[in-house]
Design an enzyme around this catalytic site. Structure first.
Site, short mmCIF file in Angstrom:
data_model
loop_
_atom_site.label_atom_id
_atom_site.label_comp_id
_atom_site.label_asym_id
_atom_site.label_seq_id
_atom_site.Cartn_x
_atom_site.Cartn_y
_atom_site.Cartn_z
N ASP A 138 31.14 63.33 -46.84
CA ASP A 138 30.25 62.44 -46.09
C ASP A 138 29.66 63.15 -44.88
O ASP A 138 29.62 62.61 -43.77
CB ASP A 138 30.99 61.17 -45.68
N HIS A 181 37.99 55.45 -39.97
CA HIS A 181 38.64 55.95 -41.17
C HIS A 181 39.02 57.41 -41.03
O HIS A 181 38.52 58.12 -40.15
CB HIS A 181 37.73 55.78 -42.39
N GLN A 249 37.59 58.03 -48.01
CA GLN A 249 37.70 57.71 -46.59
C GLN A 249 38.50 56.41 -46.44
O GLN A 249 38.02 55.34 -46.79
CB GLN A 249 36.31 57.56 -45.96
N ASP A 281 32.01 56.90 -33.82
CA ASP A 281 31.39 56.68 -35.13
C ASP A 281 31.91 55.43 -35.80
O ASP A 281 33.11 55.15 -35.79
CB ASP A 281 31.66 57.89 -36.02
N GLU A 323 28.21 54.29 -31.61
CA GLU A 323 27.36 54.38 -32.80
C GLU A 323 27.45 53.03 -33.51
O GLU A 323 28.18 52.85 -34.47
CB GLU A 323 27.82 55.52 -33.71
N ASP A 393 20.85 60.57 -40.03
CA ASP A 393 21.07 59.51 -40.99
C ASP A 393 19.75 59.04 -41.61
O ASP A 393 18.66 59.47 -41.21
CB ASP A 393 21.76 58.33 -40.30
N ARG A 517 19.95 62.44 -47.90
CA ARG A 517 19.77 62.58 -46.46
C ARG A 517 19.75 64.05 -46.04
O ARG A 517 19.24 64.39 -44.96
CB ARG A 517 20.88 61.84 -45.71
#
Length: 644
Positions: A138, A181, A249, A281, A323, A393, A517
């Site tokens: 990720d 996570h 995750q 995050d 975030e 992102d 992305r």
């Protein structure tokens, strides 16, 4: 436990014996007296009777961090306490980059620090660099070890050396802290799978589908394409584990106070390595409550306030950035409302500003932009926004149906239009983006793409159309003029100062191929850095030179201190956005033409805010507002202040 009596379980005199130096003892006890009540109040709100057992454990962590904090960082702590508005200064210029894509390694980044310094950067956010799981991770947000750096980037000692170099040049190091996570390879998850009951309680594990099915009824899917659902069966753990983002995750159980204690220790360990700002995050997802979407729960704000209070006690130079990509009505809570006012995060992303920039660029109409900004409650004066044109992102079209309705638009239809426009499907679109995570059930289609490609430069260069190239350059500079003139910390994404286009080779890397992305995460082009210096007349040279002029103008403009809010004021032309800032030195008015047309803007609309005479800090020109209209060239930006 009375909030007015912090850590009463340990008398102050016993605490003094933990210090060899009386001055250190006074410093620590004064901070404890100041922030202890906030810490205890939030802990009690989340953990209730468990707070009494948790406090001595936290105190031990805080004392260790304070004693081991390097002397130069202790000096920075004192300096920041004397200037608590350091993040709000107009001289704050952010830069966001992947360390490997920017310069290969942490030592490579250190070698390139003079480039950042010369650009005017004072805040460097290096994207996830703590050791992730191998393979798909990720983009680095599946952390396997918070106390180690990715092996290909270097070591923790390299990170400390980089932080020290940056600090010496007045640049703050920013790192991601993934709170929601960990990777399934993290030590905690490994021990949980092995059956250790203490670590199984670090996660949300269910023996059957009863619990997950009950939660799923109200949970959205974050990545429906490649991670459907929110729970994954794990054979070793013999349970369904909560996995909001990806199967690898594992969501943490923040109802367990041991998880908070672990993260206080992690934060202070990294702070003592020189990290000054933590990007928190996925913070909106921390608390799980049945019957809700498990986002933005009240406990999240208490937990953040508790983490911040711990940092203020042991390392007050540290700041938190939330975030939280959530609706405006929810976002303000991450900066603090009510009893939390100004005591949660020091900074939050202004996601709505970014979305409205692209919305207005596509529609050539700023009325929805104005309405969206009016929906924001005033932020605490001590906090700041992080503004950005693009980030690592995708762009999700967070357009409120209510905001859209107030300007005569359908929210779903406008979101559909924006997805069509920025994927290049809409007739006449200048954009070249990719659809990310199409959800047929909701119609949601997010967009990937570099700023330059979304603003039209890729299509214009492919067509060999000089006029369209010129307009694309103007669009890029307009977008950056808004974020640089809004007040807060403008965050420049790596390569945008060079107008880097989409990287269509991203799929050649197997672990990147499923995630488009990566199309807007191209490697830094150092040859282009040299080229723009040699030939500023190229499109990328014009963008670079224009951006540097904007940065220089911002750094000398006291009106852009972030304690002052930018607020929309009525504009007689739907193509032109007016943002007013009421600073003690006088009014500042940002004027932004979001169209490719030359606008004859009525002078009275500027005179009523500024009087007859004004200075434009973008071009360095003077205006006298008489009867003649003010001519706004395509995509022109003005930063006007009252003339002396």
């Amino acid at each position: 436990m009375a909030p007015s009596d912090p850590f009463r379980l340990l008398a102050p005199e016993s605490l003094r014996r933990a210090f060899d130096d009386d001055r250190d003892a006074e410093t620590f006890l004064l901070r404890l007296e100041r922030y202890g009540p906030e810490l205890i109040e939030s802990l009690a709100a989340v953990y209730g009777d468990q707070t009494a057992a948790l406090l001595p454990e936290l105190l031990e962590v805080l004392l260790h961090a304070f004693h081991t904090r390097p002397a130069d960082l202790k000096r920075l702590d004192e300096a920041r306490l004397l200037r608590p508005d350091w993040l709000q200064q107009p001289g704050m210029i952010g830069y966001v980059a992947y360390a490997d894509r920017f310069a290969g390694t942490l030592r490579g980044v250190q070698a390139r620090v003079p480039y950042l310094e010369e650009l005017g950067v004072t805040y460097l956010h290096l994207m996830p660099l703590l050791r992730p799981r191998p393979g798909e991770n990720d983009g680095g947000y599946a952390v396997a070890d918070y106390r180690a750096v990715r092996g290909d980037l270097g070591s923790m000692d390299d990170l400390s050396a980089l932080a020290a170099d940056l600090r010496g040049r007045g640049i703050s190091l920013v790192l991601d802290l993934v709170l929601n996570h960990v990777a399934q390879e993290h030590e905690w998850a490994v021990k949980a799978r092995a059956g250790d009951p203490a670590y199984r309680d670090y996660f949300h594990l269910f023996p059957d589908r009863a619990g997950p099915d009950a939660y799923e009824r109200t949970l959205p899917e974050i990545f429906p394409d490649f991670a459907p659902g929110n729970f994954t069966w794990n054979e070793d753990a013999q349970g369904w584990v909560w996995t909001t983002f990806n199967t690898y995750q594992w969501d943490l159980n923040w109802a367990n106070p041991a998880v908070l204690r672990e993260f206080v220790d992690i934060i202070l360990h990294l702070a003592n390595r020189g990290v000054e700002v933590f990007r928190l995050d996925a913070i909106a997802f921390l608390w799980k409550r049945p019957g809700t979407d498990c986002q933005n729960q009240p406990e999240v704000h208490h937990l953040t306030r508790a983490l911040r209070a711990c940092a203020r006690i042991a390392a007050p130079a540290v700041a938190f950035k939330a975030e939280a990509i959530v609706a405006p009505g929810q976002l303000i809570h991450y900066l603090g409302t009510g009893g939390h006012h100004g005591r949660v995060s020091d900074m939050a992303y202004h996601n709505s500003l970014m979305v409205q920039l692209w919305s207005s660029l596509a529609s050539r109409d700023v009325r929805l932009f104005e309405e969206a900004l009016r929906a924001f409650a005033p932020k605490p004066l001590s906090t700041t926004w992080g503004m950005y044109v693009r980030c690592h992102d995708d762009i999700g079209w967070a357009i409120s149906d209510d905001d859209a309705a107030r300007v005569g638009l359908s929210g779903p239809a406008h979101r559909h239009f924006l997805s069509d426009f920025y994927s290049g499907e809409y007739p006449g679109s200048f954009a070249r983006g990719l659809v990310f995570q199409h959800n047929p059930q909701t119609g949601d289609r997010r967009i990937s793409g570099s700023a330059a490609s979304l603003a039209g430069l890729e299509a214009a260069l492919a067509a060999g159309d000089p006029r369209q190239v010129d307009l694309a350059v103007r669009r890029l500079l307009l977008l950056h003029a808004v974020i640089l003139g809004f007040g807060g910390v403008p965050l420049l994404y790596m390569g945008d100062e060079l107008a880097l286009l989409n990287d269509h080779t991203f799929a050649d890397t197997p672990e990147h191929a499923p995630d488009n992305r990566w199309v807007h995460r191209p490697p830094m082009d150092w040859a282009r850095v040299q080229a723009v210096a040699a030939d500023p007349g190229t499109p990328e040279g014009r963008v670079n030179a224009g951006l540097r002029r904007l940065i220089a103008a911002r750094q000398g403009l006291a009106h852009l201190h972030a304690s002052v809010e930018s607020r929309p004021v009525g504009s007689p032309d739907p193509c032109v956005l007016l943002l007013r800032r009421d600073h003690p030195l006088g009014v500042m008015l940002g004027v932004y033409n979001f169209s490719e047309h030359t606008v004859q803007f009525p002078a009275w609309a500027l005179r009523e805010h500024l009087g007859e005479h004004a200075l434009d800090h973008v071009a360095g020109s003077a205006f006298t507002f008489g009867h003649a209209p003010v001519v706004l060239d395509p995509y022109r930006a003005l930063w006007l202040t009252q003339a002396p």
